[in-house]
Design a protein around this motif. Structure first.
Motif, mmCIF file in Angstrom:
data_model
loop_
_atom_site.group_PDB
_atom_site.id
_atom_site.type_symbol
_atom_site.label_atom_id
_atom_site.label_comp_id
_atom_site.label_asym_id
_atom_site.label_seq_id
_atom_site.Cartn_x
_atom_site.Cartn_y
_atom_site.Cartn_z
ATOM 1 N N THR A 1 -1.809 0.388 -7.492
ATOM 2 C CA THR A 1 -3.073 1.006 -7.120
ATOM 3 C C THR A 1 -3.807 0.134 -6.117
ATOM 4 O O THR A 1 -4.071 -1.039 -6.394
ATOM 5 N N GLN A 2 -4.101 0.705 -4.970
ATOM 6 C CA GLN A 2 -4.794 -0.018 -3.889
ATOM 7 C C GLN A 2 -4.072 -1.313 -3.527
ATOM 8 O O GLN A 2 -4.681 -2.316 -3.167
ATOM 9 N N GLY A 3 -2.743 -1.285 -3.619
ATOM 10 C CA GLY A 3 -1.936 -2.432 -3.222
ATOM 11 C C GLY A 3 -1.776 -3.504 -4.267
ATOM 12 O O GLY A 3 -1.087 -4.503 -4.035
ATOM 13 N N ASP A 4 -2.395 -3.318 -5.454
ATOM 14 C CA ASP A 4 -2.287 -4.308 -6.523
ATOM 15 C C ASP A 4 -1.100 -3.997 -7.427
ATOM 16 O O ASP A 4 -0.770 -2.827 -7.640
ATOM 17 N N PRO A 5 -0.478 -5.023 -8.021
ATOM 18 C CA PRO A 5 0.646 -4.793 -8.933
ATOM 19 C C PRO A 5 0.218 -4.002 -10.160
ATOM 20 O O PRO A 5 -0.975 -3.926 -10.479
ATOM 21 N N PRO A 6 1.166 -3.409 -10.890
ATOM 22 C CA PRO A 6 0.842 -2.674 -12.120
ATOM 23 C C PRO A 6 0.047 -3.533 -13.089
ATOM 24 O O PRO A 6 0.271 -4.741 -13.205
ATOM 25 N N ALA A 7 -0.885 -2.902 -13.804
ATOM 26 C CA ALA A 7 -1.806 -3.628 -14.679
ATOM 27 C C ALA A 7 -1.091 -4.363 -15.802
ATOM 28 O O ALA A 7 -1.590 -5.378 -16.303
ATOM 29 N N GLU A 8 0.083 -3.872 -16.218
ATOM 30 C CA GLU A 8 0.766 -4.494 -17.357
ATOM 31 C C GLU A 8 1.492 -5.784 -16.996
ATOM 32 O O GLU A 8 1.932 -6.519 -17.880
ATOM 33 N N TRP A 9 1.637 -6.096 -15.702
ATOM 34 C CA TRP A 9 2.299 -7.341 -15.325
ATOM 35 C C TRP A 9 1.392 -8.528 -15.657
ATOM 36 O O TRP A 9 0.184 -8.497 -15.350
ATOM 37 N N PRO A 10 1.907 -9.598 -16.244
ATOM 38 C CA PRO A 10 1.090 -10.785 -16.533
ATOM 39 C C PRO A 10 0.544 -11.396 -15.238
ATOM 40 O O PRO A 10 1.202 -11.372 -14.199
ATOM 41 N N ARG A 11 -0.655 -11.958 -15.349
ATOM 42 C CA ARG A 11 -1.339 -12.518 -14.188
ATOM 43 C C ARG A 11 -1.470 -14.036 -14.284
ATOM 44 O O ARG A 11 -1.452 -14.628 -15.360
ATOM 45 N N LEU A 12 -1.644 -14.631 -13.103
ATOM 46 C CA LEU A 12 -1.985 -16.040 -12.959
ATOM 47 C C LEU A 12 -3.155 -16.140 -11.990
ATOM 48 O O LEU A 12 -3.231 -15.378 -11.027
ATOM 49 N N LEU A 13 -4.050 -17.071 -12.253
ATOM 50 C CA LEU A 13 -5.149 -17.344 -11.331
ATOM 51 C C LEU A 13 -5.238 -18.846 -11.133
ATOM 52 O O LEU A 13 -5.188 -19.610 -12.093
ATOM 53 N N ALA A 14 -5.350 -19.270 -9.874
ATOM 54 C CA ALA A 14 -5.547 -20.690 -9.569
ATOM 55 C C ALA A 14 -6.742 -20.823 -8.640
ATOM 56 O O ALA A 14 -6.960 -19.979 -7.769
ATOM 57 N N ARG B 1 0.844 -1.191 0.000
ATOM 58 C CA ARG B 1 0.000 0.000 0.000
ATOM 59 C C ARG B 1 0.881 1.244 0.000
ATOM 60 O O ARG B 1 1.796 1.381 0.798
ATOM 61 N N GLY B 2 0.610 2.139 -0.899
ATOM 62 C CA GLY B 2 1.415 3.346 -1.013
ATOM 63 C C GLY B 2 2.536 3.248 -2.029
ATOM 64 O O GLY B 2 3.207 4.242 -2.303
ATOM 65 N N PHE B 3 2.761 2.057 -2.612
ATOM 66 C CA PHE B 3 3.790 1.925 -3.645
ATOM 67 C C PHE B 3 3.391 2.742 -4.880
ATOM 68 O O PHE B 3 2.231 2.750 -5.281
ATOM 69 N N ARG B 4 4.360 3.379 -5.490
ATOM 70 C CA ARG B 4 4.102 4.049 -6.758
ATOM 71 C C ARG B 4 3.790 3.002 -7.827
ATOM 72 O O ARG B 4 4.418 1.951 -7.885
ATOM 73 N N GLU C 1 13.206 -3.897 -8.128
ATOM 74 C CA GLU C 1 13.245 -2.444 -7.988
ATOM 75 C C GLU C 1 12.018 -1.866 -7.291
ATOM 76 O O GLU C 1 12.072 -0.776 -6.733
ATOM 77 N N TRP C 2 10.881 -2.588 -7.313
ATOM 78 C CA TRP C 2 9.676 -2.089 -6.658
ATOM 79 C C TRP C 2 9.687 -2.366 -5.152
ATOM 80 O O TRP C 2 8.859 -1.831 -4.417
ATOM 81 N N HIS C 3 10.596 -3.204 -4.683
ATOM 82 C CA HIS C 3 10.625 -3.648 -3.286
ATOM 83 C C HIS C 3 11.364 -2.625 -2.403
ATOM 84 O O HIS C 3 12.299 -1.965 -2.870
ATOM 85 N N PRO C 4 10.955 -2.469 -1.133
ATOM 86 C CA PRO C 4 11.670 -1.539 -0.246
ATOM 87 C C PRO C 4 13.151 -1.857 -0.090
ATOM 88 O O PRO C 4 13.945 -0.970 0.220
#
Length: 252
Positions: free
Chosen positions: A73-86, A67-70, A197-200
């Motif tokens: 949005t609302q703690g979710d990864p950037p939309a362009e990253w590929p997703r997986l669902l199980a 939360r608060g990462f540039r 690079e996105w990690h603290p």
């Protein structure tokens, strides 16, 4: 009882932080303890126990508050990253839907879940469908949406409600190349792998390949609880997981 509790304070600390213990005493403990005992007795990791499956899982290493990462949005990864669902099918036990994303450095980030005991597939679809889009608007790009091929009826029910799944390529849960070994490999902090690079801790060495956000509380709860099954009338551990322990999110 409440007044008594307010008079007490618990301090979670490692043996190394205890300045009353001389350095040679600590060195002797480290040299003589097993890895499990060291993590439990010296490093104060109280979720480490004999027979634990995912021994390397650690809140400090793997769980990150996004939360608060540039660009998140609302703690979710950037939309362009590929997703997986199980999906792990439930009924009298909880259903589990686990969403994850793959970052540009090919780390996997588990970031959202549905975890609910119900026989109403419409109710599950209502919870899951908004998570198939970024902010319920942008279509996410899924590399895979998988379900156990034995649950054909559940897969068809989800398809009719707009969530088309494919059959998971199931591996043995143990052994070389098995799914337990694969996930354990992602959890392993590799000394030459840098935090993304996105990690603290961006740029620091010793990063794992798997991370978990505040959006998957049941997965974070289940993972460290998993343990190997024990043979009846014996202290020996079998090479299968104890299915009496909640494993619905873990199975995803």
């Amino acid at each position: 009882n409440r007044k008594l509790r307010l008079k007490r304070r618990a301090i979670h600390s490692t043996s190394i932080d205890n300045y009353f213990l001389p350095p040679d005493y600590i060195a002797n403990m480290i040299a003589s303890y097993s890895d499990e005992a060291r993590r439990r007795e010296i490093e104060a990791e109280f979720d480490v126990f004999e027979g634990q499956v995912f021994k390397e899982f650690s809140h400090e290493t793997h769980v990150v508050d996004t939360r608060g990462f540039r660009a998140w949005t609302q703690g979710d990864p950037p939309a362009e990253w590929p997703r997986l669902l199980a999906v792990d099918v439930g009924g009298s036990s909880p259903w589990a839907f686990i969403w994850s994303a793959i970052d540009p450095a090919v780390n996997i980030v588990f970031y959202d879940e549905v975890y609910k005991t119900t026989s109403n597939v419409d109710e599950l679809a209502d919870l899951a469908l908004p998570k198939m889009r970024h902010l319920e608007r942008t279509e996410l790009k899924f590399k895979a949406k998988v379900i156990d091929y034995e649950n054909k009826v559940a897969a068809e029910d989800l398809r009719r409600r707009g969530i088309a799944m494919t059959n998971a390529r199931k591996m043995n849960k143990t052994g070389d190349g098995g799914s337990v070994a694969r996930l354990s490999g992602y959890l392993h902090p590799h000394p030459k792998h840098s935090y993304p690079e996105w990690h603290p801790r961006a740029g620091q060495k010793g990063s794992p390949r798997a991370f978990f956000t505040q959006g998957v509380p049941n997965l974070i709860r289940e993972l460290p609880q998993q343990q190997w099954d024990q043979e009846a009338s014996s202290d020996r551990l079998r090479d299968v997981m104890d299915r009496r322990i909640a494993n619905h999110a873990t199975d995803c």
